[in-house]
Design an enzyme around this catalytic site. Structure first.
Site, short mmCIF file in Angstrom:
data_model
loop_
_atom_site.label_atom_id
_atom_site.label_comp_id
_atom_site.label_asym_id
_atom_site.label_seq_id
_atom_site.Cartn_x
_atom_site.Cartn_y
_atom_site.Cartn_z
N ASP A 12 0.83 -1.21 0.00
CA ASP A 12 0.00 0.00 0.00
C ASP A 12 0.86 1.26 0.00
O ASP A 12 2.03 1.24 0.40
CB ASP A 12 -0.97 0.02 1.19
CG ASP A 12 -0.27 0.02 2.54
OD1 ASP A 12 0.71 -0.76 2.70
OD2 ASP A 12 -0.67 0.78 3.43
N GLU A 30 -0.05 -1.28 5.62
CA GLU A 30 1.00 -0.91 6.57
C GLU A 30 0.85 0.54 6.98
O GLU A 30 1.08 0.90 8.14
CB GLU A 30 2.38 -1.14 5.94
CG GLU A 30 3.56 -0.90 6.87
CD GLU A 30 4.08 0.53 6.88
OE1 GLU A 30 4.89 0.87 7.75
OE2 GLU A 30 3.66 1.32 6.00
#
Length: 385
Positions: free
Chosen positions: A75, A137
């Site tokens: 991400d 994350e």
């Protein structure tokens, strides 16, 4: 085609997936799964409860414990209100730099790891190599936490973990945790001229903040000996206090937004236990003595566990040998490394690019950094046979 050329081409494809944390990452996971499977890896994909996010875990080499894990998150942060010189989701090269959202944080490392997959497949005859590519994350290491639950039950769990966050290829053996909370106070509104008939939520929020600041001072004495962090101890910060509607109204609601940066897991537990006890056994009884429906609820926004510096760290020792460097460092930003450390793995952080470029417009990674990472991973491959 050289490994650098292959990694650059893969990175270009990965940047084309706009994997902002609020959106799905399934397309990039499918892409990475296909590349690793084609290289000979045994690939598992674990979806979250929504079905829109997934972690990838892949293995090459013998089906045995004690392998080496290469970990990264898929991400990226949003580009909202940022002005870019080029399309952030179409990688461009200028003057030895590769521009695009996620080039350094941290698709550059993922691209190099996948580019080396065929080499790993041929070399991993004695020791397995694993890949872990996670979701979310940037919003609390949610994917890594879910993956940790999966790995805890596996017999082939790795022994060492290299998390490829951008460190300019420096070997990072420690970082503080980052834990963010919103504590919500529910009181009872009333007229300001009759304060004893209401429960002032802002007043109790202030008392809560006062205890946080007292605890923050107490943490100075808990600093580990020889701590390399600046400051050397765990810290607490109060970011905001919201509450009340007017000068003459007893506020019925208030919210305190705060965070802590623990240098050791014992401080994380101490801070949470202390504040939970203070809210439940000191503040709430006083509030409910006036209004039974009064309440204090702490919402966890995100909890990133720190990476603790260990006297013995096989991952640190290995990567120092692979990179040919002599020293290590600690950093202030958080990573997934502490989650893998809590699983019993020796963990370090080392990857291409600079954290100074992360989250900014015109994010980039230098091709020389990718080349240095490739050299490290080529050396690693030779250790697997």
């Amino acid at each position: 085609m050289s490994h650098l050329d292959t990694a650059t081409a893969i990175l270009s494809d990965l940047i084309g997936y706009p994997t902002v944390s609020s959106d799905s990452n399934l397309a990039i996971i499918d892409d990475l799964a296909g590349r690793l499977s084609d290289a000979g890896a045994r690939v598992d994909v674990f979806h979250d409860d929504s079905g829109t996010k997934a972690n990838l875990y892949a293995t090459m080499g013998p089906d045995a414990p004690g392998g080496i894990l290469l970990a990264g998150h898929t991400d990226v942060v949003p580009i909202t209100d940022q002005i870019w010189a080029s399309n952030p989701f179409a990688m461009t090269e200028r003057d030895g730099r590769l521009y695009g959202r996620g080039t350094c944080d941290m698709k550059g490392f993922i691209a190099t790891a996948v580019a080396l997959a065929p080499l790993f497949a041929s070399k991993a005859t004695r020791r397995p190599i694993h890949f872990a590519f996670t979701y979310d994350e940037e919003t609390g290491c949610l994917g890594a936490k879910a993956l940790a639950e999966q790995l805890a039950a596996r017999s082939d769990r790795p022994a060492l973990a290299i998390i490829g966050e951008p460190t300019e290829m420096r070997v990072i053996e420690g970082h503080k945790g980052c834990c963010e909370y919103s504590t919500h106070f529910t009181g009872r509104e009333g007229h300001g001229s009759l304060p004893y008939l209401g429960v002032n939520a802002v007043e109790y929020a202030v008392r809560y903040i006062t205890r946080l600041m007292e605890l923050n001072d107490e943490l100075k004495a808990r600093a580990p000996g020889g701590s390399a962090f600046d400051p050397p101890h765990s810290t607490i910060n109060v970011g905001s206090l919201h509450g009340g509607v007017a000068h003459n109204v007893i506020p019925g609601f208030a919210t305190v937004e705060w965070d802590m940066r623990p240098v050791q897991s014992a401080d994380f537990h101490h801070i949470n236990a202390t504040m939970q006890d203070y809210a439940a056994n000191i503040l709430l009884p006083r509030m409910r003595a006036v209004w039974p429906d009064a309440d204090i609820v702490t919402e966890v926004i995100g909890e990133t566990i720190g990476l603790e510096v260990m006297a013995e760290n096989a991952a640190r020792d290995l990567v120092l040998e692979l990179t040919g460097t002599n020293g290590t460092d600690v950093v202030s930003f958080g990573t997934e490394a502490g989650i893998f450390q809590q699983l019993g793995m020796a963990a370090i952080v080392c990857g291409p690019g600079s954290i100074e470029q992360a989250h900014k417009p015109d994010e980039y990674v230098e091709t020389s950094q990718l080349a240095a990472c490739i050299t490290m991973l080529e050396e690693l491959a030779d250790r697997l046979g």
